[in-house]
Motif scaffolding. Structure first.
Motif, mmCIF file in Angstrom:
data_model
loop_
_atom_site.group_PDB
_atom_site.id
_atom_site.type_symbol
_atom_site.label_atom_id
_atom_site.label_comp_id
_atom_site.label_asym_id
_atom_site.label_seq_id
_atom_site.Cartn_x
_atom_site.Cartn_y
_atom_site.Cartn_z
ATOM 1 N N ALA A 18 0.966 -1.677 0.133
ATOM 2 C CA ALA A 18 -0.097 0.278 0.189
ATOM 3 C C ALA A 18 0.963 1.568 0.073
ATOM 4 N N LEU A 19 1.585 1.559 0.620
ATOM 5 C CA LEU A 19 2.798 2.382 1.001
ATOM 6 C C LEU A 19 3.268 2.849 -0.820
ATOM 7 N N ARG A 20 3.581 1.526 -1.468
ATOM 8 C CA ARG A 20 4.276 2.094 -2.474
ATOM 9 C C ARG A 20 3.485 2.487 -3.751
ATOM 10 N N ILE A 21 2.442 1.903 -3.111
ATOM 11 C CA ILE A 21 1.143 2.249 -4.052
ATOM 12 C C ILE A 21 0.954 4.300 -3.949
ATOM 13 N N ILE A 22 0.289 4.200 -2.319
ATOM 14 C CA ILE A 22 0.736 6.007 -2.201
ATOM 15 C C ILE A 22 2.124 6.876 -3.539
ATOM 16 N N SER A 23 2.902 5.840 -3.079
ATOM 17 C CA SER A 23 4.244 6.938 -3.340
ATOM 18 C C SER A 23 4.021 6.673 -4.775
ATOM 19 N N THR A 24 3.391 5.920 -5.185
ATOM 20 C CA THR A 24 3.441 6.006 -6.663
ATOM 21 C C THR A 24 2.392 7.053 -7.173
ATOM 22 N N ARG A 25 1.559 6.383 -6.208
ATOM 23 C CA ARG A 25 0.934 8.230 -6.497
ATOM 24 C C ARG A 25 1.046 9.389 -6.762
ATOM 25 N N ASP A 49 -7.406 25.882 -11.258
ATOM 26 C CA ASP A 49 -6.423 25.296 -10.518
ATOM 27 C C ASP A 49 -5.237 23.830 -11.319
ATOM 28 N N TYR A 50 -5.661 24.189 -12.517
ATOM 29 C CA TYR A 50 -5.093 23.628 -13.361
ATOM 30 C C TYR A 50 -3.188 23.170 -13.163
ATOM 31 N N LEU A 51 -2.352 23.791 -12.428
ATOM 32 C CA LEU A 51 -1.499 24.426 -12.571
ATOM 33 C C LEU A 51 -1.197 23.572 -10.756
ATOM 34 N N GLU A 52 -1.944 23.271 -10.072
ATOM 35 C CA GLU A 52 -2.069 22.779 -8.419
ATOM 36 C C GLU A 52 -1.285 21.497 -8.484
ATOM 37 N N LEU A 53 -0.645 20.861 -7.878
ATOM 38 C CA LEU A 53 -0.943 19.801 -7.375
ATOM 39 C C LEU A 53 -1.912 18.785 -6.967
ATOM 40 N N HIS A 54 -1.924 17.684 -7.819
ATOM 41 C CA HIS A 54 -3.685 17.473 -7.797
ATOM 42 C C HIS A 54 -3.604 15.727 -7.213
ATOM 43 N N TYR A 55 -3.307 15.859 -5.704
ATOM 44 C CA TYR A 55 -3.006 13.876 -5.190
ATOM 45 C C TYR A 55 -4.636 13.185 -5.139
ATOM 46 N N THR A 56 -4.128 11.822 -4.956
ATOM 47 C CA THR A 56 -5.299 11.164 -4.385
ATOM 48 C C THR A 56 -5.875 11.622 -3.793
ATOM 49 N N CYS A 57 -5.214 11.566 -2.750
ATOM 50 C CA CYS A 57 -5.820 12.142 -1.039
ATOM 51 C C CYS A 57 -5.511 13.554 -0.778
ATOM 52 N N GLU A 58 -6.134 14.373 -0.983
ATOM 53 C CA GLU A 58 -5.785 15.821 -0.542
ATOM 54 C C GLU A 58 -5.372 16.066 1.189
ATOM 55 N N LYS A 59 -6.106 15.202 1.941
ATOM 56 C CA LYS A 59 -5.568 14.926 3.131
ATOM 57 C C LYS A 59 -4.314 15.163 3.734
ATOM 58 N N CYS A 60 -3.742 13.732 3.476
ATOM 59 C CA CYS A 60 -2.011 13.220 3.385
ATOM 60 C C CYS A 60 -1.490 13.963 2.347
ATOM 61 N N GLN A 61 -1.671 14.142 0.848
ATOM 62 C CA GLN A 61 -1.356 14.781 -0.253
ATOM 63 C C GLN A 61 0.082 12.851 -0.458
ATOM 64 N N ASP A 62 -1.005 12.364 -0.343
ATOM 65 C CA ASP A 62 -0.436 10.852 -0.677
ATOM 66 C C ASP A 62 0.924 10.877 0.080
ATOM 67 N N THR A 63 1.156 10.649 1.294
ATOM 68 C CA THR A 63 2.258 10.503 2.341
ATOM 69 C C THR A 63 1.369 9.102 2.949
ATOM 70 N N GLY A 64 -0.263 8.823 2.886
ATOM 71 C CA GLY A 64 -0.302 7.515 3.909
ATOM 72 C C GLY A 64 -0.656 8.605 5.563
ATOM 73 N N PHE A 65 0.052 9.395 5.177
ATOM 74 C CA PHE A 65 -0.206 9.916 7.063
ATOM 75 C C PHE A 65 -0.822 11.416 6.852
ATOM 76 N N PHE A 66 -1.405 11.253 8.423
ATOM 77 C CA PHE A 66 -1.937 12.874 8.093
ATOM 78 C C PHE A 66 -1.871 12.823 10.002
ATOM 79 N N GLN A 67 -1.237 14.557 10.332
ATOM 80 C CA GLN A 67 -0.996 14.550 11.397
ATOM 81 C C GLN A 67 -0.405 13.230 12.454
ATOM 82 N N GLY A 68 0.691 12.995 12.264
ATOM 83 C CA GLY A 68 0.832 11.748 12.601
ATOM 84 C C GLY A 68 0.381 10.915 13.271
ATOM 85 N N LYS A 69 -0.705 10.530 12.347
ATOM 86 C CA LYS A 69 -1.297 8.870 12.488
ATOM 87 C C LYS A 69 -1.418 8.713 11.021
#
Length: 151
Positions: free
Chosen positions: A9-16, A91-111
């Motif tokens: 899952a972490l590899r998939i999120i990193s690819t995203r 917003d065409y030039l902005e980054l568009h993540y799959t998950c805007e909450k964690c910005q495709d890192t898999g972690f949000f606010q240390g969780k």
């Protein structure tokens, strides 16, 4: 969480995340080709930002540079307007993540982010389903005989 599924899952999120960055770079190149005014505005924004950082670094009076910040905001608004005039979203030039909450890192606010938890669950379910022989189950071989006492 199963360690193997978590790593997958972490590899998939990193690819995203990498894909989002690549797509943004491609959009920037496209716009620079199609709307050359954006290139000049970006140059001016870069110079203003660089000057402001130098003032901060050198201990200068930042409050005097508020006008520079206003100019940057106006420049960004001009870019958004140009994009829309040429049929692009603002917003065409902005980054568009799959998950805007964690910005495709898999972690949000240390969780662990919910997107990572959901992806691990999906991968676990897929792995479990691979071990079950669903291809043997069909309406053609379905029999009510197994459920005689239930109806």
């Amino acid at each position: 969480m199963n360690e193997e599924n978590l790593e997958h899952a972490l590899r998939i999120i990193s690819t995203r995340r990498n894909s989002a960055r690549t797509q943004q770079e491609e959009r920037i190149q496209e716009i620079e080709t199609r709307i050359p005014e954006v290139v000049e505005i970006n140059r001016q924004l870069f110079r203003t930002s660089r000057n402001l950082l130098e003032i901060i670094r050198d201990g200068g009076n930042v409050s005097e540079q508020v006008e520079s910040l206003r100019q940057n905001q106006q420049g960004q608004a001009m870019i958004r307007t140009l994009l829309e005039q040429h049929g692009y979203p603002a917003d065409y030039l902005e980054l568009h993540y799959t998950c805007e909450k964690c910005q495709d890192t898999g972690f949000f606010q240390g969780k662990t982010c919910s997107c990572l938890t959901e992806l691990v669950a999906k991968l676990s379910a897929e792995k479990l389903n691979q071990s079950v022989r669903f291809e043997q189950c069909s309406f053609e071989n379905f029999s009510l005989d197994y459920y005689k006492g239930l109806h």
